[in-house]
Structures are given as C-alpha cells and as structure tokens.
Design a protein around this motif. Structure first.
Motif, PDB file in Angstrom:
ATOM      1  N   LEU A  62      42.228  39.221  -0.255  1.00  0.00           N
ATOM      2  CA  LEU A  62      40.912  39.034   0.362  1.00  0.00           C
ATOM      3  C   LEU A  62      40.865  39.693   1.739  1.00  0.00           C
ATOM      4  CD1 LEU A  62      38.094  37.733   0.294  1.00  0.00           C
ATOM      5  CD2 LEU A  62      39.118  35.655   1.249  1.00  0.00           C
ATOM      6  N   LEU A  63      41.927  39.491   2.508  1.00  0.00           N
ATOM      7  CA  LEU A  63      41.990  40.092   3.841  1.00  0.00           C
ATOM      8  C   LEU A  63      41.976  41.614   3.756  1.00  0.00           C
ATOM      9  CD1 LEU A  63      42.313  39.743   6.896  1.00  0.00           C
ATOM     10  CD2 LEU A  63      44.792  39.611   6.556  1.00  0.00           C
ATOM     11  N   LEU A  64      42.732  42.156   2.807  1.00  0.00           N
ATOM     12  CA  LEU A  64      42.755  43.612   2.632  1.00  0.00           C
ATOM     13  C   LEU A  64      41.379  44.132   2.219  1.00  0.00           C
ATOM     14  CD1 LEU A  64      44.453  46.216   2.591  1.00  0.00           C
ATOM     15  CD2 LEU A  64      44.912  45.763   0.169  1.00  0.00           C
ATOM     16  N   SER A  65      40.691  43.396   1.359  1.00  0.00           N
ATOM     17  CA  SER A  65      39.348  43.801   0.923  1.00  0.00           C
ATOM     18  C   SER A  65      38.381  43.843   2.105  1.00  0.00           C
ATOM     19  CB  SER A  65      38.823  42.835  -0.145  1.00  0.00           C
ATOM     20  OG  SER A  65      39.645  42.854  -1.289  1.00  0.00           O
ATOM     21  N   ILE A  66      38.477  42.844   2.970  1.00  0.00           N
ATOM     22  CA  ILE A  66      37.617  42.803   4.160  1.00  0.00           C
ATOM     23  C   ILE A  66      37.930  43.981   5.079  1.00  0.00           C
ATOM     24  CG2 ILE A  66      37.074  41.496   6.262  1.00  0.00           C
ATOM     25  CD1 ILE A  66      37.608  38.937   4.588  1.00  0.00           C
ATOM     26  N   ILE A  67      39.218  44.250   5.257  1.00  0.00           N
ATOM     27  CA  ILE A  67      39.638  45.369   6.110  1.00  0.00           C
ATOM     28  C   ILE A  67      39.126  46.691   5.549  1.00  0.00           C
ATOM     29  CG2 ILE A  67      41.644  46.699   6.888  1.00  0.00           C
ATOM     30  CD1 ILE A  67      43.148  43.995   7.083  1.00  0.00           C
ATOM     31  N   ILE A  68      39.275  46.868   4.236  1.00  0.00           N
ATOM     32  CA  ILE A  68      38.817  48.113   3.607  1.00  0.00           C
ATOM     33  C   ILE A  68      37.302  48.253   3.727  1.00  0.00           C
ATOM     34  CG2 ILE A  68      38.545  49.293   1.383  1.00  0.00           C
ATOM     35  CD1 ILE A  68      41.334  48.266   0.643  1.00  0.00           C
ATOM     36  N   PHE A  69      36.585  47.148   3.527  1.00  0.00           N
ATOM     37  CA  PHE A  69      35.124  47.184   3.667  1.00  0.00           C
ATOM     38  C   PHE A  69      34.735  47.631   5.078  1.00  0.00           C
ATOM     39  CE2 PHE A  69      30.930  45.510   4.522  1.00  0.00           C
ATOM     40  CZ  PHE A  69      30.242  45.743   3.334  1.00  0.00           C
ATOM     41  N   TYR A  70      35.430  47.099   6.071  1.00  0.00           N
ATOM     42  CA  TYR A  70      35.144  47.465   7.467  1.00  0.00           C
ATOM     43  C   TYR A  70      35.500  48.931   7.731  1.00  0.00           C
ATOM     44  CZ  TYR A  70      35.493  47.609  12.548  1.00  0.00           C
ATOM     45  OH  TYR A  70      35.356  47.959  13.868  1.00  0.00           O
ATOM     46  N   ILE A  71      36.629  49.360   7.183  1.00  0.00           N
ATOM     47  CA  ILE A  71      37.043  50.759   7.353  1.00  0.00           C
ATOM     48  C   ILE A  71      36.006  51.698   6.737  1.00  0.00           C
ATOM     49  CG2 ILE A  71      38.736  52.497   6.634  1.00  0.00           C
ATOM     50  CD1 ILE A  71      40.868  50.267   6.846  1.00  0.00           C
ATOM     51  N   MET A  72      35.516  51.332   5.551  1.00  0.00           N
ATOM     52  CA  MET A  72      34.504  52.158   4.897  1.00  0.00           C
ATOM     53  C   MET A  72      33.217  52.232   5.729  1.00  0.00           C
ATOM     54  SD  MET A  72      36.007  53.262   2.188  1.00  0.00           S
ATOM     55  CE  MET A  72      37.458  53.227   3.252  1.00  0.00           C
ATOM     56  N   TYR A  73      32.921  51.130   6.407  1.00  0.00           N
ATOM     57  CA  TYR A  73      31.751  51.123   7.289  1.00  0.00           C
ATOM     58  C   TYR A  73      31.973  52.050   8.483  1.00  0.00           C
ATOM     59  CZ  TYR A  73      28.661  49.502  11.013  1.00  0.00           C
ATOM     60  OH  TYR A  73      27.769  49.456  12.054  1.00  0.00           O
ATOM     61  N   LYS A  74      33.128  51.926   9.116  1.00  0.00           N
ATOM     62  CA  LYS A  74      33.425  52.759  10.281  1.00  0.00           C
ATOM     63  C   LYS A  74      33.512  54.236   9.906  1.00  0.00           C
ATOM     64  CE  LYS A  74      34.422  51.621  13.956  1.00  0.00           C
ATOM     65  NZ  LYS A  74      33.594  51.519  15.183  1.00  0.00           N
ATOM     66  N   ALA A  75      33.969  54.501   8.700  1.00  0.00           N
ATOM     67  CA  ALA A  75      34.106  55.886   8.239  1.00  0.00           C
ATOM     68  C   ALA A  75      32.801  56.439   7.673  1.00  0.00           C
ATOM     69  CB  ALA A  75      35.205  55.970   7.180  1.00  0.00           C
ATOM     70  N   ARG A  76      31.752  55.634   7.706  1.00  0.00           N
ATOM     71  CA  ARG A  76      30.420  56.024   7.214  1.00  0.00           C
ATOM     72  C   ARG A  76      30.435  56.367   5.717  1.00  0.00           C
ATOM     73  NH1 ARG A  76      26.684  56.890  10.999  1.00  0.00           N
ATOM     74  NH2 ARG A  76      25.531  58.406   9.754  1.00  0.00           N
ATOM     75  N   VAL A  77      31.314  55.713   4.995  1.00  0.00           N
ATOM     76  CA  VAL A  77      31.379  55.928   3.546  1.00  0.00           C
ATOM     77  C   VAL A  77      30.199  55.251   2.859  1.00  0.00           C
ATOM     78  CG1 VAL A  77      32.704  55.418   1.454  1.00  0.00           C
ATOM     79  CG2 VAL A  77      33.875  56.222   3.503  1.00  0.00           C
ATOM     80  N   TRP A  78      29.890  54.012   3.261  1.00  0.00           N
ATOM     81  CA  TRP A  78      28.742  53.317   2.661  1.00  0.00           C
ATOM     82  C   TRP A  78      27.459  54.092   2.941  1.00  0.00           C
ATOM     83  CZ3 TRP A  78      31.239  50.771  -0.496  1.00  0.00           C
ATOM     84  CH2 TRP A  78      32.279  49.903  -0.173  1.00  0.00           C
ATOM     85  N   HIS A  79      27.344  54.619   4.132  1.00  0.00           N
ATOM     86  CA  HIS A  79      26.175  55.424   4.497  1.00  0.00           C
ATOM     87  C   HIS A  79      26.059  56.639   3.569  1.00  0.00           C
ATOM     88  CE1 HIS A  79      23.243  57.400   7.111  1.00  0.00           C
ATOM     89  NE2 HIS A  79      23.981  58.485   7.063  1.00  0.00           N
ATOM     90  N   PHE A  80      27.182  57.268   3.315  1.00  0.00           N
ATOM     91  CA  PHE A  80      27.205  58.451   2.449  1.00  0.00           C
ATOM     92  C   PHE A  80      26.804  58.088   1.018  1.00  0.00           C
ATOM     93  CE2 PHE A  80      29.277  61.690  -0.162  1.00  0.00           C
ATOM     94  CZ  PHE A  80      28.908  62.856   0.498  1.00  0.00           C
ATOM     95  N   PHE A  81      27.320  56.968   0.530  1.00  0.00           N
ATOM     96  CA  PHE A  81      26.979  56.532  -0.824  1.00  0.00           C
ATOM     97  C   PHE A  81      25.488  56.229  -0.951  1.00  0.00           C
ATOM     98  CE2 PHE A  81      31.478  54.732  -1.839  1.00  0.00           C
ATOM     99  CZ  PHE A  81      31.954  56.027  -1.890  1.00  0.00           C
TER     100      PHE A  81
END
Length: 240
Positions: A62-81
């Motif tokens: 769960l902690l890793l999932s939260i970290i990855i979600f945050y990383i994807m946000y900082k990396a603008r991956v969600w924005h790109f999707f």
C-alpha cells in the motif's frame, strides 16, 4: 508541517541516488516478504509467521502504491494520460462504428494509419533501448508466469502449487534485477529519479496510444498529436 517533510526528505533522501536506492530497496523488500510468506506456508511452519508477515506485506504494498501514485503525479504522467484520453476515446469510437458498418477489416487500416502518422514518435523507443527491453521483458515474464499458473499449475495439489508460486516469485526477481541495472545506468547519466520513472511509465502506455490514436492527425486542440506530445518527437523526458 512543511518543514518536517523537508527535514525528513533531507535526512532520508538527500540526493537523486538515494531516491533510486530507497525505491529499489522497497521493491526488493516486498519481494522478500512475499517469498517468506510462501516459504512459511510451504514449510508448514504454521499460521503465526504468515499472520505476522501478511499485514507487513499489505502495508508495504500500500505504501509503495501511494509513493508510485505521487511519483506519477510529480512526473506529470497522469497529466499526459489525461491529455491522450480524449483522442483515444474518439479514435476507438470511430473505429468501432467503422467496424460495425464496414466490417472488422477496416480496423487494421486505422492502425496502419496511426502507425504512419506517429512513425517519428515510434523512433523514440530506439533512443531508450534499455527501457524498452525492460518493459518488454517484464511484460513477457509476468504474462508467462500468470498464464502458466492459470492454465496448468492452479490444478495442482496445494503443496505443488505453492512450489510453483515460489519458483514464480524467484523468476520475477529477474525484472527487479534488470530495473536495478537500468537505474544504475541512469544514475551514472545524471538523470533524475522522477524523469526515469516517467520514461518507464510512458513506454508501454504511449505505445498503445500511438497505435490506436489515429485521431491525433486532426489539427485541433485536445486531439492533435502536437498538442498531446508536443512539437518535439521525443516526448519522454520531463519538460519544465
């Protein structure tokens, strides 16, 4: 609160190399815990070890999932999707309508058109060969393990099935090892952790989008390839 977070980051992840290392340590730790749970079950140690390790495993995942979600946000991956979503939706709807009206043979035509339109962007993958190899290898290994479990090994006795799962867990360390090598190379190149995670996240998904999004040829905002990917064919790195 902000100063506490800043102090924590300075202490535990003071530089880019530490970000890479901490992420990999967490991945390996989760794999080891999963392996320990399987070992305890296989050895018949009893439910105590499993009862202790399973919550730890769940919390770590769960902690890793939260970290990855945050990383994807900082990396603008969600924005790109999200930028690609409308184009994908329009493309798939039009392909479905065309296939319904003219038959399924029109589907390859749309795909070939999308490939031709995005041909220069597909060339980007040659620039990131190690990422491409990692993503392909991970997908193939994971798919092979899951398919084997579903087709054959799930029919085995409980003990034999646990043996298979343990073997599968060991095999799945191969992608982890490949990822560690990839990250070591990126550390040497001076690439930031966030950018590395962005490139790795975009590799597979962007390929699918470019394969299907023929509508990106339409020169309007929210649909055009230039708006989605930018005017530079190399859309992988994190832009300012």
């Amino acid at each position: 609160m902000g100063s506490m977070v800043a102090n924590f980051r300075e202490r535990w992840i003071p530089n880019e190399e530490e970000k890479y290392k901490k992420y990999m340590y967490m991945l390996v730790l989760i794999k080891i815990i999963a392996l320990a749970i399987l070992s305890a079950r296989l050895a018949g140690i009893g439910s105590l070890a499993v009862d202790i390790l399973k919550p730890v495993y769940i919390v770590a995942r769960l902690l890793l999932s939260i970290i990855i979600f945050y990383i994807m946000y900082k990396a603008r991956v969600w924005h790109f999707f999200l930028k690609q979503f409308l184009c994908l939706l329009v493309s798939v709807v039009c392909i479905s309508i065309a296939a319904h009206c003219a038959g399924p043979l029109v589907v390859p035509m749309f795909i070939l058109f999308a490939i031709y339109h995005n041909r220069n962007r597909f060339k980007v993958y040659a620039k990131y060969k190690q990422y491409t190899v990692y993503v392909l290898a991970t997908g193939l290994i994971s798919s092979a393990v899951k398919a084997s479990g579903w087709l054959y090994f799930s029919k085995l006795a409980a003990a034999d099935y646990l043996m298979f799962r343990m073997a599968a867990s060991l095999i799945l360390f191969i992608p982890v090892y490949m990822l560690w090598n990839l990250m070591k190379n990126e550390i040497a190149k001076g690439r930031t952790f966030i950018e590395t995670m962005r490139i790795m996240s975009l590799m597979g998904v962007a390929w699918v989008f470019m394969l299907l999004c023929w509508a990106s040829v339409i020169p309007v905002k929210f649909l055009s390839a230039d708006w989605i990917y930018g005017y530079d064919d190399d859309f992988m790195p994190l832009r300012g």
